[in-house]
Design an enzyme around this catalytic site. Structure first.
Site: not given
Length: 289
Positions: A2-3
């Site tokens: 996840p960014e």
């Protein structure tokens, strides 16, 4: 992994549940995730009230009423889900609830927040909230890629003198905090800049911001803002706190679209994939210069 947009989406989903609530009980189903939990982790959290839930780069930061900060990183497959209360909105989305992958439960007066992580690459730790900027996880972090922080001048100062490929510089968390492969590819396409160009080459010789840096700063901020509004991007494991998948992947211009025509109407190029530092880079070799 996840960014920033995915982590911010999770934060926004958890904040209405956690902020102002007491951590009545904290249950650990194992002694570690990627790293061991801090000594007396559950004991130090129980009875504390969550004053605010924030984010720095790809970290969630819960500020407690005794000055402690709970730091959480989702790793590759970590997610939080809320149980025991009516969902916000008309419905929630189905999601896996394999008990073997539930590792931490935060029991609140009116709900439970469960951390689930099949790969166990995530982690949690505790720190002094007043000294977060000096914490090893945060001390090296660069600019946040959001409006008001990532200005053309700030980006020019961060890139000046860097003789690495532009994409590698943007992925360097010491330059911009929270950017990852997906959003760098998309921002570079919007800014019409090649991922192979030297980072310092987009900055004027005197170190000031020119049109290239201005386009790039605006593209990064726009991509991040749009991704947050879309709930992030779901490619494998990521879901928001209500179980909903992200939707930004449906608007990708180049990421994962090798062989497709460049979506820029004035361009006749074809999206290509190259390897940079062992990672896939998607770009249009015609309009990105």
């Amino acid at each position: 992994m996840p960014e920033l947009p995915e982590v911010e989406t999770v934060r926004r989903g958890l904040a209405p549940v956690l902020e102002g609530s007491e951590l009545v009980k904290v249950s650990l189903m194992r002694p570690d995730l990627r790293f061991p939990f801090p000594e007396r982790f559950a004991e130090r959290l129980e009875g504390r009230r969550v004053e605010a839930l924030g984010r720095r780069a790809k970290y969630l930061v819960g500020c407690l009423d005794d000055g402690t900060a709970l730091i959480a990183h989702l790793g590759m497959s970590g997610s939080f889900r809320v149980e025991g209360r009516e969902p916000i909105g008309a419905f929630t989305y189905p999601r896996g609830r394999i008990a073997a992958h539930d590792h931490v439960t935060f029991t609140l007066p009116a709900a439970r927040v469960v951390y689930n992580d099949p790969r166990r690459f995530g982690f949690m730790t505790l720190a002094d909230a007043d000294r977060l900027d000096a914490h090893p996880y945060f001390a090296h972090l660069g600019i946040e890629p959001v409006a008001g922080a990532l200005t053309p001048d700030a980006l020019a100062a961060a890139l000046a003198g860097k003789r690495t490929p532009l994409k590698a510089a943007l992925l360097d968390q010491r330059v911009i905090a929270g950017l990852g492969n997906i959003y760098v590819c998309e921002a570079l396409w919007r800014a019409r800049l090649s991922p192979r160009r030297l980072a310092t080459a987009v900055v004027r010789r005197d170190g000031s911001a020119g049109t290239r840096v201005a386009r790039l700063a605006a593209a990064i901020v726009a991509v991040i803002e749009e991704a947050i509004l879309a709930g992030g991007s779901s490619l494998r494991d990521y879901v928001a706190a209500d179980g909903s998948p992200g939707r930004f992947q449906h608007t990708f211009a180049v990421y994962g679209r090798e062989g497709d025509p460049c979506p820029r109407l004035t361009c006749a190029g074809v999206v290509a994939r190259i390897a940079q530092s062992g990672r896939s880079t998607f770009h249009c070799p015609v309009c990105q210069r």
